[in-house]
Write a protein that holds these residues in place. Structure first.
Motif, PDB file in Angstrom:
ATOM      1  N   TYR A   1       0.854  -1.194   0.000  1.00 27.50           N
ATOM      2  CA  TYR A   1       0.000   0.000   0.000  1.00 27.50           C
ATOM      3  C   TYR A   1       0.891   1.246   0.000  1.00 27.50           C
ATOM      4  N   PRO A   2       0.423   2.313  -0.599  1.00 32.78           N
ATOM      5  CA  PRO A   2       1.230   3.548  -0.547  1.00 32.78           C
ATOM      6  C   PRO A   2       1.346   4.037   0.898  1.00 32.78           C
ATOM      7  N   LYS A   3       2.575   4.377   1.290  1.00 27.38           N
ATOM      8  CA  LYS A   3       2.795   4.781   2.686  1.00 27.38           C
ATOM      9  C   LYS A   3       2.549   6.268   2.884  1.00 27.38           C
ATOM     10  N   GLU A   4       2.093   6.582   4.072  1.00 26.91           N
ATOM     11  CA  GLU A   4       1.867   7.988   4.411  1.00 26.91           C
ATOM     12  C   GLU A   4       3.094   8.540   5.120  1.00 26.91           C
ATOM     13  N   GLU A   5       3.528   9.668   4.721  1.00 29.06           N
ATOM     14  CA  GLU A   5       4.730  10.244   5.307  1.00 29.06           C
ATOM     15  C   GLU A   5       4.534  10.563   6.793  1.00 29.06           C
TER      16      GLU A   5
ATOM     17  N   PHE B   1       3.344  -5.065   4.033  1.00 26.89           N
ATOM     18  CA  PHE B   1       2.133  -4.584   3.357  1.00 26.89           C
ATOM     19  C   PHE B   1       2.078  -3.052   3.285  1.00 26.89           C
ATOM     20  N   GLY B   2       2.775  -2.419   4.221  1.00 31.97           N
ATOM     21  CA  GLY B   2       2.751  -0.958   4.230  1.00 31.97           C
ATOM     22  C   GLY B   2       1.494  -0.392   4.874  1.00 31.97           C
ATOM     23  N   CYS B   3       0.898  -1.144   5.790  1.00 35.47           N
ATOM     24  CA  CYS B   3      -0.270  -0.627   6.518  1.00 35.47           C
ATOM     25  C   CYS B   3       0.219   0.172   7.726  1.00 35.47           C
ATOM     26  N   PRO B   4      -0.394   1.311   7.997  1.00 33.33           N
ATOM     27  CA  PRO B   4       0.020   2.071   9.181  1.00 33.33           C
ATOM     28  C   PRO B   4      -0.304   1.324  10.476  1.00 33.33           C
ATOM     29  N   TYR B   5       0.579   1.465  11.469  1.00 34.17           N
ATOM     30  CA  TYR B   5       0.314   0.885  12.789  1.00 34.17           C
ATOM     31  C   TYR B   5      -1.013   1.442  13.316  1.00 34.17           C
ATOM     32  N   TYR B   6      -1.736   0.614  14.003  1.00 34.74           N
ATOM     33  CA  TYR B   6      -3.035   1.017  14.546  1.00 34.74           C
ATOM     34  C   TYR B   6      -2.865   1.989  15.708  1.00 34.74           C
ATOM     35  N   PHE B   7      -1.879   1.727  16.558  1.00 37.16           N
ATOM     36  CA  PHE B   7      -1.613   2.614  17.694  1.00 37.16           C
ATOM     37  C   PHE B   7      -0.445   3.528  17.354  1.00 37.16           C
ATOM     38  N   GLN B   8      -0.712   4.732  16.966  1.00 35.04           N
ATOM     39  CA  GLN B   8       0.373   5.697  16.773  1.00 35.04           C
ATOM     40  C   GLN B   8      -0.192   7.103  16.836  1.00 35.04           C
ATOM     41  N   THR B   9       0.630   7.995  17.355  1.00 36.22           N
ATOM     42  CA  THR B   9       0.198   9.373  17.471  1.00 36.22           C
ATOM     43  C   THR B   9       1.420  10.286  17.585  1.00 36.22           C
ATOM     44  N   ASP B  10       1.207  11.531  17.272  1.00 36.12           N
ATOM     45  CA  ASP B  10       2.269  12.505  17.439  1.00 36.12           C
ATOM     46  C   ASP B  10       2.331  12.912  18.912  1.00 36.12           C
ATOM     47  N   PHE B  11       3.520  12.854  19.490  1.00 38.49           N
ATOM     48  CA  PHE B  11       3.674  13.310  20.865  1.00 38.49           C
ATOM     49  C   PHE B  11       4.749  14.388  20.889  1.00 38.49           C
TER      50      PHE B  11
END
Ligand SMILES: [Zn+2]
Ligand SMILES: [Zn+2]
Length: 195
Positions: free
Chosen positions: A110-114, A122-132
């Motif tokens: 999958y296309p990755k998000e910067e 697969f290039g799936c974003p992690y489910y648990f992630q956030t900017d801190f």
């Protein structure tokens, strides 16, 4: 009474919880270290893939037309099988030729998000992630989340001789006492999110 850190969860290497690219719920990636055995499965929808499903080929052709010497270039991806012969046409004189292309194998992820963290296959974003505070804070899966919570909420983080590597390697902002409340709050929010 002070809480002394003692490891409680050990299986945080086994899978990655990611965002399902079909239904946006949580999906699970397993065996990320060997793409041929990597699986992606969503418990909320039909999505089920293996790393082998992602293998694709790109074909390249670059030649000078044998009839008129005009340059013919061809590039195409997304072949499921390694392409053997490809029909190319000269734009200049309209002659066509069967050419064996150069090929390149790649993983059709999958296309990755910067700025986000993704599973490596697969290039799936992690489910648990956030900017801190400008840093990316993430948990690989529930066990990882719970172990970080266990660690961050402890008052005494005694160094133990073995099996401590994950928590010791955590970035400083997670271990920093002044971020403790905020980090625990995020972890709690993630726990509530995962149902
Ligand atoms: Zn799904
Ligand atoms: Zn030509």
């Amino acid at each position: 009474m002070k809480k002394i850190y003692k490891q409680e969860y050990f299986n945080y290497h086994e899978s990655i919880l990611v965002v399902c690219q079909d239904c946006e719920n949580d999906a699970t990636v397993k065996n990320e270290y060997c793409h041929k055995q990597t699986t992606l499965e969503c418990r909320h929808c039909d999505l089920k893939k293996t790393g082998l499903d992602l293998i694709a080929y790109k074909a390249f052709i670059n030649l000078y037309c044998p009839v008129c010497a005009h340059q013919i270039r061809y590039e195409q991806g997304n072949f499921k099988e390694k392409p053997k012969n490809i029909n190319v046409k000269c734009d200049e004189c309209d002659s066509s030729f069967q050419i064996q292309p150069k090929t390149e194998k790649y993983l059709n992820s999958y296309p990755k998000e910067e700025g986000l963290i993704h599973d490596p296959v697969f290039g799936c974003p992690y489910y648990f992630q956030t900017d801190f505070k400008g840093k990316l804070f993430w948990a690989k899966n529930m066990e990882h989340l719970l172990e970080m919570e266990n660690y961050v909420s402890s008052d005494l983080r005694i160094r133990l001789p073995y099996k401590m590597r994950m928590v010791e390697k955590l970035p400083t902002f997670i271990k920093d006492a002044k971020n403790r409340e905020a980090i625990l709050k995020i972890l709690q929010k993630w726990k509530n999110l995962y149902k």
